[in-house]
Design a protein around this motif. Sequence first.
Motif, PDB file in Angstrom:
ATOM      1  N   ASN A  11       0.874  -1.173   0.000  1.00  0.00           N
ATOM      2  CA  ASN A  11       0.000   0.000   0.000  1.00  0.00           C
ATOM      3  C   ASN A  11       0.911   1.224   0.000  1.00  0.00           C
ATOM      4  N   PHE A  12       1.181   1.769  -1.176  1.00  0.00           N
ATOM      5  CA  PHE A  12       2.135   2.863  -1.306  1.00  0.00           C
ATOM      6  C   PHE A  12       1.477   4.199  -0.993  1.00  0.00           C
ATOM      7  N   THR A  13       2.240   5.042  -0.267  1.00  0.00           N
ATOM      8  CA  THR A  13       1.798   6.403   0.036  1.00  0.00           C
ATOM      9  C   THR A  13       2.858   7.370  -0.464  1.00  0.00           C
ATOM     10  N   GLN A  14       2.445   8.586  -0.738  1.00  0.00           N
ATOM     11  CA  GLN A  14       3.350   9.615  -1.248  1.00  0.00           C
ATOM     12  C   GLN A  14       4.474   9.876  -0.250  1.00  0.00           C
ATOM     13  N   ALA A  15       5.711   9.963  -0.739  1.00  0.00           N
ATOM     14  CA  ALA A  15       6.877  10.307   0.081  1.00  0.00           C
ATOM     15  C   ALA A  15       7.314  11.717  -0.282  1.00  0.00           C
ATOM     16  N   GLN A  16       7.977  12.369   0.652  1.00  0.00           N
ATOM     17  CA  GLN A  16       8.453  13.733   0.419  1.00  0.00           C
ATOM     18  C   GLN A  16       9.971  13.725   0.316  1.00  0.00           C
ATOM     19  N   GLU A  17      10.500  14.303  -0.758  1.00  0.00           N
ATOM     20  CA  GLU A  17      11.946  14.400  -0.903  1.00  0.00           C
ATOM     21  C   GLU A  17      12.437  15.571  -0.059  1.00  0.00           C
ATOM     22  N   VAL A  18      13.307  15.265   0.938  1.00  0.00           N
ATOM     23  CA  VAL A  18      13.832  16.280   1.840  1.00  0.00           C
ATOM     24  C   VAL A  18      15.096  16.893   1.259  1.00  0.00           C
ATOM     25  N   ARG A  19      16.010  16.043   0.829  1.00  0.00           N
ATOM     26  CA  ARG A  19      17.263  16.436   0.176  1.00  0.00           C
ATOM     27  C   ARG A  19      17.505  15.456  -0.968  1.00  0.00           C
ATOM     28  N   ARG A  20      18.596  15.653  -1.662  1.00  0.00           N
ATOM     29  CA  ARG A  20      18.912  14.799  -2.819  1.00  0.00           C
ATOM     30  C   ARG A  20      18.934  13.315  -2.459  1.00  0.00           C
ATOM     31  N   ASN A  21      19.472  12.953  -1.306  1.00  0.00           N
ATOM     32  CA  ASN A  21      19.581  11.541  -0.901  1.00  0.00           C
ATOM     33  C   ASN A  21      18.738  11.218   0.323  1.00  0.00           C
ATOM     34  N   GLU A  22      17.668  11.977   0.545  1.00  0.00           N
ATOM     35  CA  GLU A  22      16.846  11.743   1.742  1.00  0.00           C
ATOM     36  C   GLU A  22      15.376  11.966   1.426  1.00  0.00           C
ATOM     37  N   VAL A  23      14.544  11.003   1.814  1.00  0.00           N
ATOM     38  CA  VAL A  23      13.096  11.143   1.655  1.00  0.00           C
ATOM     39  C   VAL A  23      12.419  10.921   3.001  1.00  0.00           C
ATOM     40  N   LEU A  24      11.218  11.440   3.131  1.00  0.00           N
ATOM     41  CA  LEU A  24      10.431  11.321   4.346  1.00  0.00           C
ATOM     42  C   LEU A  24       9.189  10.500   4.040  1.00  0.00           C
ATOM     43  N   CYS A  25       9.023   9.388   4.770  1.00  0.00           N
ATOM     44  CA  CYS A  25       7.851   8.527   4.616  1.00  0.00           C
ATOM     45  C   CYS A  25       7.121   8.481   5.951  1.00  0.00           C
ATOM     46  N   GLU A  26       5.814   8.627   5.928  1.00  0.00           N
ATOM     47  CA  GLU A  26       5.031   8.545   7.153  1.00  0.00           C
ATOM     48  C   GLU A  26       4.601   7.097   7.371  1.00  0.00           C
ATOM     49  N   SER A  27       4.929   6.570   8.556  1.00  0.00           N
ATOM     50  CA  SER A  27       4.572   5.175   8.840  1.00  0.00           C
ATOM     51  C   SER A  27       3.082   5.064   9.136  1.00  0.00           C
ATOM     52  N   PRO A  28       2.456   4.010   8.650  1.00  0.00           N
ATOM     53  CA  PRO A  28       1.043   3.800   8.962  1.00  0.00           C
ATOM     54  C   PRO A  28       0.903   3.339  10.409  1.00  0.00           C
ATOM     55  N   PRO A  29      -0.279   3.473  10.986  1.00  0.00           N
ATOM     56  CA  PRO A  29      -0.487   2.977  12.355  1.00  0.00           C
ATOM     57  C   PRO A  29      -0.230   1.474  12.419  1.00  0.00           C
ATOM     58  N   PHE A  30       0.272   1.027  13.565  1.00  0.00           N
ATOM     59  CA  PHE A  30       0.525  -0.400  13.756  1.00  0.00           C
ATOM     60  C   PHE A  30      -0.762  -1.095  14.155  1.00  0.00           C
ATOM     61  N   HIS A  31      -1.063  -2.207  13.492  1.00  0.00           N
ATOM     62  CA  HIS A  31      -2.227  -3.034  13.832  1.00  0.00           C
ATOM     63  C   HIS A  31      -1.720  -4.444  14.092  1.00  0.00           C
TER      64      HIS A  31
END
Length: 123
Positions: A11-31
């Motif tokens: 289940n892919f969600t949009q990631a945000q590119e922070v820098r050239r070699n760094e992205v930010l992904c939000e973790s889904p809630p744990f079930h």
Amino acid sequence: EISCSFGDSFNFTQAQEVRRNEVLCESPPFHNDNMKRHASIILAIDNGVSKSYHTSPPFSYIQPSFITKIDPRVGSVIGGSLVRVHGIDFVNMESLYCLFGNVPVSAIFVSDKELLCESPEWN
């Protein structure tokens, strides 16, 4: 476009590119019912021509920890006071910090119930 998925859910969600070699992904809630406590992150990169997938080392979900007591509650303005932080469910991990106001200082893991921090100089 960069997106990420945790574990084998795909289940892919949009990631945000922070820098050239760094992205930010939000973790889904744990079930508990359908997720593993340790899961790899799958990063998908779509440049409009082709799509590539990259797998990370395991990401770990941990229980939230709680502070129950700080001892001592006061210290010298010149810093250097050893502060014991008592609580529940502390985890020994690479990045442990205590915040004094907005000043982070490294914490020493003693046990799942105790951390040690040295107070910084007060400004």
